[in-house]
Design an enzyme around this catalytic site. Structure first.
Site, PDB file in Angstrom:
ATOM      1  N   ASP A  11      10.223  -7.676  -5.764  1.00 58.89           N
ATOM      2  CA  ASP A  11       9.023  -7.427  -6.574  1.00 58.89           C
ATOM      3  C   ASP A  11       9.142  -5.968  -7.014  1.00 58.89           C
ATOM      4  O   ASP A  11       9.125  -5.060  -6.181  1.00 58.89           O
ATOM      5  CB  ASP A  11       7.792  -7.652  -5.693  1.00 58.89           C
ATOM      6  CG  ASP A  11       6.482  -7.237  -6.366  1.00 58.89           C
ATOM      7  OD1 ASP A  11       6.508  -6.616  -7.449  1.00 58.89           O
ATOM      8  OD2 ASP A  11       5.417  -7.538  -5.781  1.00 58.89           O
ATOM      9  N   TYR A 228       2.126  -2.400   5.691  1.00 61.57           N
ATOM     10  CA  TYR A 228       2.023  -3.496   4.728  1.00 61.57           C
ATOM     11  C   TYR A 228       2.482  -3.044   3.344  1.00 61.57           C
ATOM     12  O   TYR A 228       1.955  -2.092   2.785  1.00 61.57           O
ATOM     13  CB  TYR A 228       0.577  -4.013   4.638  1.00 61.57           C
ATOM     14  CG  TYR A 228       0.451  -5.138   3.638  1.00 61.57           C
ATOM     15  CD1 TYR A 228       1.081  -6.364   3.857  1.00 61.57           C
ATOM     16  CD2 TYR A 228      -0.260  -4.967   2.454  1.00 61.57           C
ATOM     17  CE1 TYR A 228       0.989  -7.382   2.941  1.00 61.57           C
ATOM     18  CE2 TYR A 228      -0.360  -5.993   1.520  1.00 61.57           C
ATOM     19  CZ  TYR A 228       0.272  -7.197   1.771  1.00 61.57           C
ATOM     20  OH  TYR A 228       0.191  -8.214   0.857  1.00 61.57           O
ATOM     21  N   LYS A 231       3.868  -9.173   0.614  1.00 63.11           N
ATOM     22  CA  LYS A 231       4.538 -10.212   1.393  1.00 63.11           C
ATOM     23  C   LYS A 231       6.008 -10.299   0.972  1.00 63.11           C
ATOM     24  O   LYS A 231       6.417  -9.776  -0.057  1.00 63.11           O
ATOM     25  CB  LYS A 231       3.840 -11.553   1.189  1.00 63.11           C
ATOM     26  CG  LYS A 231       2.817 -11.854   2.279  1.00 63.11           C
ATOM     27  CD  LYS A 231       3.452 -11.934   3.677  1.00 63.11           C
ATOM     28  CE  LYS A 231       2.441 -12.388   4.711  1.00 63.11           C
ATOM     29  NZ  LYS A 231       2.437 -11.662   5.963  1.00 63.11           N
ATOM     30  N   TYR A 347      -0.002  -4.746  10.563  1.00 63.66           N
ATOM     31  CA  TYR A 347       0.649  -3.980   9.497  1.00 63.66           C
ATOM     32  C   TYR A 347      -0.198  -3.854   8.241  1.00 63.66           C
ATOM     33  O   TYR A 347       0.250  -3.347   7.231  1.00 63.66           O
ATOM     34  CB  TYR A 347       2.003  -4.612   9.153  1.00 63.66           C
ATOM     35  CG  TYR A 347       2.994  -4.477  10.272  1.00 63.66           C
ATOM     36  CD1 TYR A 347       3.601  -3.242  10.531  1.00 63.66           C
ATOM     37  CD2 TYR A 347       3.298  -5.552  11.095  1.00 63.66           C
ATOM     38  CE1 TYR A 347       4.486  -3.099  11.562  1.00 63.66           C
ATOM     39  CE2 TYR A 347       4.195  -5.421  12.135  1.00 63.66           C
ATOM     40  CZ  TYR A 347       4.791  -4.193  12.371  1.00 63.66           C
ATOM     41  OH  TYR A 347       5.675  -4.048  13.398  1.00 63.66           O
TER      42      TYR A 347
HETATM   43  P1  13P Z   1       3.048  -9.572  -3.265  1.00 63.00           P
HETATM   44  O1  13P Z   1       3.860  -9.489  -2.007  1.00 63.00           O
HETATM   45  O2  13P Z   1       3.360 -10.803  -4.063  1.00 63.00           O
HETATM   46  O3  13P Z   1       3.180  -8.322  -4.082  1.00 63.00           O
HETATM   47  O4  13P Z   1       1.536  -9.754  -2.866  1.00 63.00           O
HETATM   48  C1  13P Z   1       0.831  -8.669  -2.389  1.00 63.00           C
HETATM   49  C2  13P Z   1      -0.613  -8.879  -2.217  1.00 63.00           C
HETATM   50  O5  13P Z   1      -1.208  -8.088  -1.499  1.00 63.00           O
HETATM   51  C3  13P Z   1      -1.316  -9.994  -2.880  1.00 63.00           C
HETATM   52  O6  13P Z   1      -2.707  -9.971  -2.667  1.00 63.00           O
HETATM   53 MG    MG Z   2       5.248 -11.304  -4.743  1.00 64.16          MG
HETATM   54 MG    MG Z   3       3.370  -7.454  -5.844  1.00 66.52          MG
HETATM   55 MG    MG Z   4       5.941  -9.401  -2.090  1.00 70.36          MG
END
Ligand code: 13P
Ligand code: MG
Ligand code: MG
Ligand code: MG
Ligand code: 13P
Ligand code: MG
Length: 381
Positions: A11, A228, A231, A347
């Site tokens: 990302d 964090y 994801k 996290y």
């Molecule tokens: P991503 O990992 O897809 O960037 O998502 C992050 C997020 O906090 C979505 O609410």
């Molecule tokens: Mg993502």
């Molecule tokens: Mg993102």
């Molecule tokens: Mg992500």
């Protein structure tokens, strides 16, 4: 002909928020990859998009963990990040956790799934790509594809599959892995991979001859960064047909959505919805989590495809079911089990809030400590 299929994803900036990828960013990443095909460093190179993540799908003859190939992906993501920054996209360069490339993208943020194999007379493969979830999202479907005869008929019917498959399972907390052979050690496998916060299936081999069948990305961003940073949004490669599950057997687990970790702020459980490429734009409460399936026939290393395999009305019911599951879970709001349990929130930014309240706790009755769980613990089954 021995070829390596490398899928490396990251990302590098969301458009808008975390919902999608901007076309200019995608174009830049594609451009860098295609130049390497022209130079002869890669046999072929394509991009896939799921939500705000971009995957480079590359074929070559440099083997897995190649510095050249990992370097190409890193440079493509760096150049894409420059475009993201110019457009001030959200979280520009989000998954690039290091400033400099040091030979391999593992541990630096991007997710990697790659395998080397002798190209068969016909080589169908499926690249799965998910957004708003973690690598353990593949645990249940991999079990069903390669170890559950009620899902994969080939395990019973096909003599090459009848000896079962061996699963390599990674303990993402310790970095140690264990190999378990099914069907003999099926229950041991399930004892581990049901703990989705900790264990993730890394790869699967065919028992009859040791052929590689599937590989998944298992990078855990929060464990690398210590905080964090979104994801992991994993990828997975699965080989299909003649001695492996048929394409339809590989896809079948996704016809019944199950609940995975991720969704809003990476802090919620939600259904994994199988979608077409066009529908891979998670927006409701930043989700629910999505998965796409890109089918390829590999011909002398060239990627013939992709076919958008979930773009099939037969998966409409799964999408409907996922919506219903999303409604049911959303009713819980910020309450568990929709929100992840406390240990999994470590996290996120939640501990900062809890820290503020720490000093404000007092004994409800002077001199009388509340019983701890341990003192009252009795053995039960
Ligand atoms: P991503 O990992 O897809 O960037 O998502 C992050 C997020 O906090 C979505 O609410
Ligand atoms: Mg993502
Ligand atoms: Mg993102
Ligand atoms: Mg992500
Ligand atoms: P076709 O006859 O359409 O090739 O189908 C073969 C098959 O085995 C499907 O699972
Ligand atoms: Mg046919």
């Amino acid at each position: 002909m021995k070829i390596t299929l490398s899928v490396i994803k990251a990302d590098i900036g969301g458009f808008v928020g975390h919902s999608g990828v901007h076309p200019e960013v995608l174009q830049k990443v594609q451009e860098v990859g295609l130049k390497e095909v022209e130079k002869g460093n890669l046999i072929d190179c394509q991009t896939l998009v799921c939500g705000d993540d971009i995957a480079l799908v590359m074929t070559h003859q440099h083997g897995v963990d190649s510095e050249l190939v990992h370097g190409i992906a890193w440079r493509a993501f760096e150049e894409g990040t420059a475009v993201s920054k110019k457009l001030k996209l959200y979280g520009a360069g989000q998954d690039l956790l290091s400033d400099t490339f040091s030979g391999n993208v593992k541990g630096m943020g991007p997710g990697v799934a790659e395998m080397e194999f002798e190209e068969r007379p016909s080589e169908p493969v499926i690249v799965f790509f998910a957004d708003k979830t973690s690598p353990s999202a593949w645990n249940l479907p991999l079990y069903e594809m390669f170890a559950d005869p009620m899902v994969c008929a080939g395990l019973v019917i096909d003599p090459k599959m009848h000896d079962g498959f061996t699963f390599e399972v990674l303990d993402t907390y310790t970095g140690k892995a264990v190999k378990l052979s099914t069907p003999a050690e099926l229950y041991d496998l399930l004892a581990l991979i049901g703990s989705v916060e900790r264990y993730a299936v890394k790869s699967v081999w065919r028992n009859s001859d040791g052929e590689i069948a599937a590989v998944a990305s298992t990078q855990r961003l929060s464990l690398i960064a210590g905080k964090y940073v979104g994801k992991d949004d994993p990828v997975m490669i699965v080989r299909a047909q003649s001695g492996f599950p048929a394409v339809g057997e590989v896809l079948e687990p996704f016809a019944r959505p199950w609940i995975v970790e991720g969704w809003m702020r990476g802090s919620h459980n939600g259904p994994l919805m199988p979608v077409s490429f066009k529908q891979a734009t998670p927006t409701r409460f930043d989700g629910p989590p999505r998965v796409i399936a890109a089918g390829y026939q590999i011909a002398n290393g060239k990627l013939i495809g992709p076919r958008d395999l979930f773009d099939d009305p037969a998966f409409d019911r799964a999408r409907e079911q996922a919506q219903l599951m999303a409604d049911i879970l959303r009713r819980q709001g910020i309450f568990e089990p929709h929100r992840l349990p406390s240990e999994e929130m470590e996290y996120t930014t939640l501990p900062k809030i809890l820290k503020k309240l720490e000093d404000r706790f007092y004994e409800l009755e002077e001199g009388k400590k509340a019983p701890t769980g341990e003192e009252h613990h009795t053995e039960t089954d």
